[in-house]
Design a protein around this motif. Structure first.
Motif, PDB file in Angstrom:
ATOM      1  N   ALA A  84       2.965  -1.239 -12.653  1.00 26.05           N
ATOM      2  CA  ALA A  84       3.878  -0.210 -12.141  1.00 26.05           C
ATOM      3  C   ALA A  84       3.189   1.155 -12.106  1.00 26.05           C
ATOM      4  N   LYS A  85       2.372   1.460 -13.117  1.00 23.06           N
ATOM      5  CA  LYS A  85       1.637   2.733 -13.114  1.00 23.06           C
ATOM      6  C   LYS A  85       0.605   2.762 -12.001  1.00 23.06           C
ATOM      7  N   LYS A  86      -0.029   1.626 -11.753  1.00 23.86           N
ATOM      8  CA  LYS A  86      -1.008   1.551 -10.666  1.00 23.86           C
ATOM      9  C   LYS A  86      -0.322   1.775  -9.322  1.00 23.86           C
ATOM     10  N   LEU A  87       0.854   1.147  -9.162  1.00 26.97           N
ATOM     11  CA  LEU A  87       1.611   1.353  -7.925  1.00 26.97           C
ATOM     12  C   LEU A  87       2.026   2.813  -7.773  1.00 26.97           C
ATOM     13  N   ARG A  88       2.447   3.417  -8.864  1.00 23.98           N
ATOM     14  CA  ARG A  88       2.897   4.813  -8.822  1.00 23.98           C
ATOM     15  C   ARG A  88       1.762   5.752  -8.427  1.00 23.98           C
ATOM     16  N   ARG A  89       0.544   5.470  -8.903  1.00 28.61           N
ATOM     17  CA  ARG A  89      -0.605   6.307  -8.529  1.00 28.61           C
ATOM     18  C   ARG A  89      -0.911   6.207  -7.041  1.00 28.61           C
ATOM     19  N   ARG A  90      -0.611   5.055  -6.443  1.00 19.09           N
ATOM     20  CA  ARG A  90      -0.894   4.850  -5.018  1.00 19.09           C
ATOM     21  C   ARG A  90       0.133   5.518  -4.111  1.00 19.09           C
ATOM     22  N   ILE A  96       5.940   8.839  -3.083  1.00 23.35           N
ATOM     23  CA  ILE A  96       7.312   8.693  -3.593  1.00 23.35           C
ATOM     24  C   ILE A  96       7.490   7.230  -3.994  1.00 23.35           C
ATOM     25  N   ALA A  97       7.997   7.008  -5.211  1.00 25.61           N
ATOM     26  CA  ALA A  97       8.208   5.650  -5.704  1.00 25.61           C
ATOM     27  C   ALA A  97       9.688   5.428  -5.994  1.00 25.61           C
ATOM     28  N   VAL A  98      10.213   4.320  -5.489  1.00 24.82           N
ATOM     29  CA  VAL A  98      11.614   3.946  -5.676  1.00 24.82           C
ATOM     30  C   VAL A  98      11.636   2.522  -6.216  1.00 24.82           C
ATOM     31  N   GLY A  99      12.480   2.278  -7.228  1.00 22.20           N
ATOM     32  CA  GLY A  99      12.532   0.923  -7.767  1.00 22.20           C
ATOM     33  C   GLY A  99      13.640   0.731  -8.774  1.00 22.20           C
ATOM     34  N   ARG A 100      13.475  -0.322  -9.578  1.00 21.36           N
ATOM     35  CA  ARG A 100      14.440  -0.682 -10.606  1.00 21.36           C
ATOM     36  C   ARG A 100      13.897  -0.289 -11.967  1.00 21.36           C
ATOM     37  N   ASN A 101      14.806  -0.100 -12.900  1.00 19.81           N
ATOM     38  CA  ASN A 101      14.404   0.167 -14.271  1.00 19.81           C
ATOM     39  C   ASN A 101      14.086  -1.180 -14.919  1.00 19.81           C
ATOM     40  N   ALA A 102      12.814  -1.567 -14.873  1.00 17.11           N
ATOM     41  CA  ALA A 102      12.429  -2.915 -15.301  1.00 17.11           C
ATOM     42  C   ALA A 102      11.257  -2.895 -16.274  1.00 17.11           C
ATOM     43  N   GLY A 103      11.340  -2.084 -17.276  1.00 15.06           N
ATOM     44  CA  GLY A 103      10.309  -2.090 -18.305  1.00 15.06           C
ATOM     45  C   GLY A 103       9.168  -1.139 -18.030  1.00 15.06           C
ATOM     46  N   PHE A 104       8.353  -0.921 -19.062  1.00 15.90           N
ATOM     47  CA  PHE A 104       7.205  -0.012 -19.025  1.00 15.90           C
ATOM     48  C   PHE A 104       7.585   1.367 -18.493  1.00 15.90           C
ATOM     49  N   PHE A 105       8.739   1.827 -18.874  1.00 13.46           N
ATOM     50  CA  PHE A 105       9.176   3.205 -18.644  1.00 13.46           C
ATOM     51  C   PHE A 105       9.200   3.596 -17.165  1.00 13.46           C
ATOM     52  N   ARG A 106       9.630   2.681 -16.323  1.00  8.23           N
ATOM     53  CA  ARG A 106       9.716   3.009 -14.893  1.00  8.23           C
ATOM     54  C   ARG A 106      10.695   4.136 -14.623  1.00  8.23           C
ATOM     55  N   LYS A 107      11.661   4.285 -15.495  1.00  7.81           N
ATOM     56  CA  LYS A 107      12.630   5.359 -15.293  1.00  7.81           C
ATOM     57  C   LYS A 107      11.942   6.719 -15.364  1.00  7.81           C
ATOM     58  N   ARG A 108      10.866   6.793 -16.127  1.00  7.22           N
ATOM     59  CA  ARG A 108      10.138   8.060 -16.243  1.00  7.22           C
ATOM     60  C   ARG A 108       9.043   8.221 -15.201  1.00  7.22           C
ATOM     61  N   ILE A 109       8.435   7.110 -14.750  1.00  6.14           N
ATOM     62  CA  ILE A 109       7.295   7.259 -13.842  1.00  6.14           C
ATOM     63  C   ILE A 109       7.681   7.173 -12.369  1.00  6.14           C
ATOM     64  N   TYR A 110       8.797   6.503 -12.036  1.00  5.11           N
ATOM     65  CA  TYR A 110       9.236   6.433 -10.641  1.00  5.11           C
ATOM     66  C   TYR A 110      10.110   7.642 -10.321  1.00  5.11           C
ATOM     67  N   ASP A 111      10.112   8.035  -9.062  1.00  2.00           N
ATOM     68  CA  ASP A 111      10.907   9.193  -8.636  1.00  2.00           C
ATOM     69  C   ASP A 111      12.395   8.880  -8.581  1.00  2.00           C
ATOM     70  N   ARG A 112      12.743   7.739  -8.021  1.00  2.13           N
ATOM     71  CA  ARG A 112      14.146   7.332  -7.903  1.00  2.13           C
ATOM     72  C   ARG A 112      14.285   5.911  -8.440  1.00  2.13           C
ATOM     73  N   VAL A 113      15.206   5.738  -9.376  1.00  2.46           N
ATOM     74  CA  VAL A 113      15.354   4.440 -10.037  1.00  2.46           C
ATOM     75  C   VAL A 113      16.827   4.043 -10.047  1.00  2.46           C
ATOM     76  N   TYR A 114      17.086   2.777  -9.691  1.00  6.48           N
ATOM     77  CA  TYR A 114      18.427   2.233  -9.840  1.00  6.48           C
ATOM     78  C   TYR A 114      18.440   1.409 -11.118  1.00  6.48           C
ATOM     79  N   ASP A 115      19.335   1.761 -12.033  1.00 11.10           N
ATOM     80  CA  ASP A 115      19.431   1.067 -13.305  1.00 11.10           C
ATOM     81  C   ASP A 115      20.642   0.146 -13.279  1.00 11.10           C
ATOM     82  N   GLU A 116      20.373  -1.152 -13.163  1.00 10.94           N
ATOM     83  CA  GLU A 116      21.466  -2.115 -13.075  1.00 10.94           C
ATOM     84  C   GLU A 116      22.150  -2.343 -14.407  1.00 10.94           C
ATOM     85  N   VAL A 117      21.506  -1.985 -15.508  1.00  9.86           N
ATOM     86  CA  VAL A 117      22.126  -2.142 -16.822  1.00  9.86           C
ATOM     87  C   VAL A 117      23.200  -1.065 -17.025  1.00  9.86           C
TER      88      VAL A 117
END
Length: 183
Positions: free
Chosen positions: A100-106, A109-130
């Motif tokens: 996920a960090k490698k994808l974020r560096r590439r 703007i990064a959009v995704g799910r909150n799925a571990g390894f602190f994606r909520k902090r590294i992605y710009d927009r996150v949908y948290d299904e929990v």
């Protein structure tokens, strides 16, 4: 005569779709030329070409590339830097360590799910299904469809469900019309 401001069911659905479309357009990203979509390992609820079409309708100048959660490309290989990353990888799906960090560096703007390894902090927009557990359906494919549609909305891509048709009202419409007068 009362002034009744209530609307019928079809009008409410149309108004809800208009509000949803305005919300999607407010999430659009300017200057997108390259989009990378990481497909979910749990279930592919949208066809790859349909996703490409919807991204093209939202971002007409964009090239769309696909990868799996393992990092394998589907089709042509993606350039090293992209403008928009849409990551469908969900919780509990296997992925390379720090992928996920490698994808974020590439991505710009990064959009995704909150799925571990602190994606909520590294992605710009996150949908948290929990957090939104009450809104997510319980059935597996229905929940994947719902969450992936929300991620597309956060990316500024409006996805139109063409498979669901409204009920046939051919017989009931005539009953709702006022009676005709005979001359």
């Amino acid at each position: 005569m009362e002034n009744d401001l209530s609307t019928d069911k079809e009008s409410e659905e149309c108004l809800a779709q208009m509000v949803e479309r305005e919300d999607v357009t407010s999430h659009r990203v300017a200057g997108v030329k390259c989009v990378l979509i990481v497909l979910s390992a749990r279930g592919m609820v949208f066809d790859k070409e349909a996703l490409r079409q919807q991204v093209f309708l939202s971002y007409p100048d964009a090239l769309v590339f696909f990868e799996t959660t393992a990092g394998n490309t589907l089709g042509p290989s993606c350039p090293d830097s992209v403008d928009l990353l849409i990551d469908f990888t969900g919780p509990g799906q296997r992925q390379k360590l720090f992928y996920a960090k490698k994808l974020r560096r590439r991505a710009r703007i990064a959009v995704g799910r909150n799925a571990g390894f602190f994606r909520k902090r590294i992605y710009d927009r996150v949908y948290d299904e929990v957090e939104n557990r009450s809104a997510v359906p319980l059935e597996l494919l229905a929940s994947e469809r719902f969450v992936q549609k929300k991620i597309l909305e956060l990316a500024g891509v409006g996805f139109v469900q063409a498979g669901e048709t409204p009920p046939d009202r051919g017989k009931s419409i005539a009953l709702e019309l006022p009676g005709m007068q005979r001359l």
